[in-house]
Design an enzyme around this catalytic site. Sequence first.
Site: not given
Length: 189
Positions: A62, A132
């Site tokens: 991604h 994240y």
Amino acid sequence: MRVAPTAVPGAYVITPDRLADDRGTFHESLRTDLLAEAIGRPFLPRQINYSVSHRNVLRGLHGVALPPGQAKYVSCVRGALRDVIVDLRTGSPAFGTHAVTELDAESGRCLFIPEGVAHGFLSLADDTCICYVVSTTYVPGTQINIDPLDPDLDLPWGFTEPPLISDRDAGAASLRETLAAGVLAEWRG
């Protein structure tokens, strides 16, 4: 904390100094001042995300189109994972180069991933939780997904049985298709 470069320019592995005593351990996971010194610019967190995965789950690759782009500071807060990043910045001297880093809760090791670099991971344990810390908020329609099993990339995921992968990731475009679509970031040196 110690900051070491990876094979992908602008990406770094961060290893904390852990303090231990009879109660357990303590470490600083993120020091934006020390990170800025290493990467040569400020890293300003705008959003924090978590995902939890079973063993042998493969997530990624991604990225986020520029603009807005998205730098990531990734850590494993529970379990263990094999993290793979790929330089997808057109014109980069390392275009297509990957770096593999094992992240686990025990070591506290983290990874800084600059804008234009794709990210994915294979969960090595049940109930693995990854955090994240990202430089931009979610903007619908800016995600770039590339087939993590693209034979042209030939990434060393290291799974011994077919991984569990989402339909979105399994159906993602190849690197060649993504490059032809003109959506990848340009190298800014």
